[in-house]
Each structure stands twice: as C-alpha cells, then as structure tokens.
Design a protein around this motif. Structure first.
Motif, PDB file in Angstrom:
ATOM      1  N   PHE A   1       0.842  -1.161   0.000  1.00 27.08           N
ATOM      2  CA  PHE A   1       0.000   0.000   0.000  1.00 27.08           C
ATOM      3  C   PHE A   1       0.894   1.232   0.000  1.00 27.08           C
ATOM      4  O   PHE A   1       1.685   1.417   0.931  1.00 27.08           O
ATOM      5  CB  PHE A   1      -0.924  -0.020   1.218  1.00 27.08           C
ATOM      6  N   PRO A   2       0.800   2.080  -1.009  1.00 30.90           N
ATOM      7  CA  PRO A   2       1.741   3.196  -1.132  1.00 30.90           C
ATOM      8  C   PRO A   2       1.654   4.229  -0.012  1.00 30.90           C
ATOM      9  O   PRO A   2       2.669   4.777   0.393  1.00 30.90           O
ATOM     10  CB  PRO A   2       1.402   3.820  -2.479  1.00 30.90           C
ATOM     11  N   GLU A   3       0.461   4.485   0.512  1.00 30.70           N
ATOM     12  CA  GLU A   3       0.342   5.516   1.550  1.00 30.70           C
ATOM     13  C   GLU A   3       0.947   5.076   2.874  1.00 30.70           C
ATOM     14  O   GLU A   3       1.598   5.860   3.560  1.00 30.70           O
ATOM     15  CB  GLU A   3      -1.125   5.907   1.738  1.00 30.70           C
ATOM     16  N   THR A   4       0.734   3.826   3.251  1.00 26.61           N
ATOM     17  CA  THR A   4       1.261   3.339   4.524  1.00 26.61           C
ATOM     18  C   THR A   4       2.620   2.671   4.362  1.00 26.61           C
ATOM     19  O   THR A   4       3.251   2.318   5.359  1.00 26.61           O
ATOM     20  CB  THR A   4       0.289   2.336   5.169  1.00 26.61           C
ATOM     21  N   ARG A   5       3.047   2.489   3.100  1.00 26.64           N
ATOM     22  CA  ARG A   5       4.334   1.867   2.775  1.00 26.64           C
ATOM     23  C   ARG A   5       4.434   0.473   3.394  1.00 26.64           C
ATOM     24  O   ARG A   5       5.387   0.143   4.075  1.00 26.64           O
ATOM     25  CB  ARG A   5       5.483   2.765   3.181  1.00 26.64           C
ATOM     26  N   GLU A   6       3.400  -0.327   3.143  1.00 26.66           N
ATOM     27  CA  GLU A   6       3.357  -1.706   3.615  1.00 26.66           C
ATOM     28  C   GLU A   6       3.212  -2.641   2.422  1.00 26.66           C
ATOM     29  O   GLU A   6       2.623  -2.290   1.411  1.00 26.66           O
ATOM     30  CB  GLU A   6       2.168  -1.936   4.536  1.00 26.66           C
ATOM     31  N   GLN A   7       3.735  -3.828   2.574  1.00 26.16           N
ATOM     32  CA  GLN A   7       3.590  -4.865   1.571  1.00 26.16           C
ATOM     33  C   GLN A   7       3.105  -6.134   2.256  1.00 26.16           C
ATOM     34  O   GLN A   7       3.555  -6.460   3.360  1.00 26.16           O
ATOM     35  CB  GLN A   7       4.915  -5.153   0.869  1.00 26.16           C
ATOM     36  N   SER A  90      -2.019 -19.805   3.938  1.00 30.14           N
ATOM     37  CA  SER A  90      -1.175 -20.619   4.807  1.00 30.14           C
ATOM     38  C   SER A  90       0.035 -19.829   5.314  1.00 30.14           C
ATOM     39  O   SER A  90       0.685 -20.240   6.274  1.00 30.14           O
ATOM     40  CB  SER A  90      -0.696 -21.871   4.070  1.00 30.14           C
ATOM     41  N   ARG A  91       0.322 -18.699   4.662  1.00 28.67           N
ATOM     42  CA  ARG A  91       1.456 -17.866   5.082  1.00 28.67           C
ATOM     43  C   ARG A  91       1.194 -16.422   4.676  1.00 28.67           C
ATOM     44  O   ARG A  91       0.793 -16.156   3.541  1.00 28.67           O
ATOM     45  CB  ARG A  91       2.733 -18.350   4.407  1.00 28.67           C
ATOM     46  N   ILE A  92       1.406 -15.498   5.611  1.00 29.19           N
ATOM     47  CA  ILE A  92       1.250 -14.074   5.334  1.00 29.19           C
ATOM     48  C   ILE A  92       2.536 -13.379   5.763  1.00 29.19           C
ATOM     49  O   ILE A  92       2.947 -13.466   6.915  1.00 29.19           O
ATOM     50  CB  ILE A  92       0.041 -13.472   6.084  1.00 29.19           C
ATOM     51  N   ASP A  93       3.165 -12.726   4.816  1.00 32.90           N
ATOM     52  CA  ASP A  93       4.425 -12.021   5.054  1.00 32.90           C
ATOM     53  C   ASP A  93       4.116 -10.523   4.998  1.00 32.90           C
ATOM     54  O   ASP A  93       3.711 -10.012   3.956  1.00 32.90           O
ATOM     55  CB  ASP A  93       5.425 -12.417   3.969  1.00 32.90           C
ATOM     56  N   HIS A  94       4.275  -9.832   6.121  1.00 28.89           N
ATOM     57  CA  HIS A  94       3.941  -8.412   6.223  1.00 28.89           C
ATOM     58  C   HIS A  94       5.229  -7.617   6.390  1.00 28.89           C
ATOM     59  O   HIS A  94       5.976  -7.811   7.337  1.00 28.89           O
ATOM     60  CB  HIS A  94       3.001  -8.185   7.408  1.00 28.89           C
ATOM     61  N   LEU A  95       5.485  -6.694   5.466  1.00 28.29           N
ATOM     62  CA  LEU A  95       6.668  -5.839   5.514  1.00 28.29           C
ATOM     63  C   LEU A  95       6.220  -4.392   5.650  1.00 28.29           C
ATOM     64  O   LEU A  95       5.489  -3.875   4.811  1.00 28.29           O
ATOM     65  CB  LEU A  95       7.512  -6.008   4.243  1.00 28.29           C
ATOM     66  N   ALA A  96       6.647  -3.743   6.743  1.00 27.88           N
ATOM     67  CA  ALA A  96       6.367  -2.327   6.972  1.00 27.88           C
ATOM     68  C   ALA A  96       7.640  -1.558   6.609  1.00 27.88           C
ATOM     69  O   ALA A  96       8.643  -1.620   7.330  1.00 27.88           O
ATOM     70  CB  ALA A  96       5.982  -2.080   8.419  1.00 27.88           C
ATOM     71  N   LEU A  97       7.612  -0.853   5.486  1.00 31.08           N
ATOM     72  CA  LEU A  97       8.809  -0.173   4.991  1.00 31.08           C
ATOM     73  C   LEU A  97       9.186   1.042   5.830  1.00 31.08           C
ATOM     74  O   LEU A  97      10.357   1.399   5.917  1.00 31.08           O
ATOM     75  CB  LEU A  97       8.615   0.224   3.528  1.00 31.08           C
ATOM     76  N   ARG A  98       8.209   1.685   6.447  1.00 30.32           N
ATOM     77  CA  ARG A  98       8.506   2.862   7.288  1.00 30.32           C
ATOM     78  C   ARG A  98       9.359   2.503   8.497  1.00 30.32           C
ATOM     79  O   ARG A  98      10.227   3.252   8.899  1.00 30.32           O
ATOM     80  CB  ARG A  98       7.219   3.522   7.771  1.00 30.32           C
ATOM     81  N   THR A  99       9.061   1.359   9.074  1.00 37.81           N
ATOM     82  CA  THR A  99       9.771   0.953  10.295  1.00 37.81           C
ATOM     83  C   THR A  99      10.775  -0.162  10.049  1.00 37.81           C
ATOM     84  O   THR A  99      11.436  -0.611  10.984  1.00 37.81           O
ATOM     85  CB  THR A  99       8.759   0.475  11.356  1.00 37.81           C
ATOM     86  N   ASN A 100      10.884  -0.606   8.791  1.00 36.74           N
ATOM     87  CA  ASN A 100      11.760  -1.732   8.431  1.00 36.74           C
ATOM     88  C   ASN A 100      11.492  -2.945   9.321  1.00 36.74           C
ATOM     89  O   ASN A 100      12.395  -3.589   9.836  1.00 36.74           O
ATOM     90  CB  ASN A 100      13.239  -1.331   8.500  1.00 36.74           C
TER      91      ASN A 100
END
Length: 119
Positions: A1-7, A90-100
């Motif tokens: 998501f571009p606004e929250t910088r999450e993948q 079966s698997r969810i990988d959450h990456l928060a780019l703001r906080t690494n």
C-alpha cells in the motif's frame, strides 16, 4: 500500500467449485448458499454470452436486459457458469517499509505462528 508503505505477500491454495466439479459436497453447499444470497439481477449476468467474445447484432435487442422473474434465476437452480473460488491462506508475510519491520504469520498444523524476521 503506497500511503502506509506496507507490503503483504500471501501464500496459500485456491479451490474452485463449479457445476462440473465432482469434489466435496460442502463446496457445492457453499456455492448454493452464495447463489441464494445474490440479487436475482446479479444472477442474470451469469446467463449472458461468454465475456470478451464478439458482440452480436442481437446484443442490442434486449439480450443484456435481465428479467428478474426468469425461472432460471431461482434459488434452487445455480447457474451452470457460476463458480465459487475460495482461498485458504497458509502464510502471510507483512513488511512495513517505514519501520523496516517484517513479520511472518504461518499456519503450522492448524495453529498460526507469528515470527519477526529481518526485512
């Protein structure tokens, strides 16, 4: 998501239940239940010709109008082109780019396990 910088990367399996599927009964029950929940007008869209095909001359003669009293839209008879697609994660990988920060959630033997990992 571009606004929250999450993948989010989601891994899992897809299953389909159609008129020609010969698998579990509960899939057909779910397909029937979803069909019943839809408005009759929405059901009528599954009676149209194949999407993406050339539009014929009779297309403007009412082919796209949906008669909500049409017996083929009844609750008991699910449209043959109506397919239920379900996804089991079966698997969810959450990456928060703001906080690494990266967190992986995995279904291991029916239990969800959460692990913080390097980004």
């Amino acid at each position: 998501f571009p606004e929250t910088r999450e993948q989010f990367r989601v891994t899992g399996t897809l299953a389909t239940q159609s008129a020609t599927t010969t698998s579990a009964v509960e899939g057909d029950d779910a397909r029937q239940a979803l069909w019943v929940k839809m408005r009759r007008g929405a059901r009528g869209q599954f009676l149209w010709p194949s999407p993406g095909g050339a539009r014929t001359e009779d297309a403007d003669s009412g082919l796209w109008n949906i008669d909500e009293d049409d017996a083929s839209l009844d609750d008991e008879r699910v449209g043959e082109h109506f397919t239920l697609v379900s996804f089991h994660a079966s698997r969810i990988d959450h990456l928060a780019l703001r906080t690494n920060e990266r967190i992986v959630h995995e279904d291991i033997n029916g239990e969800w396990v959460t692990t913080r990992v390097n980004p």
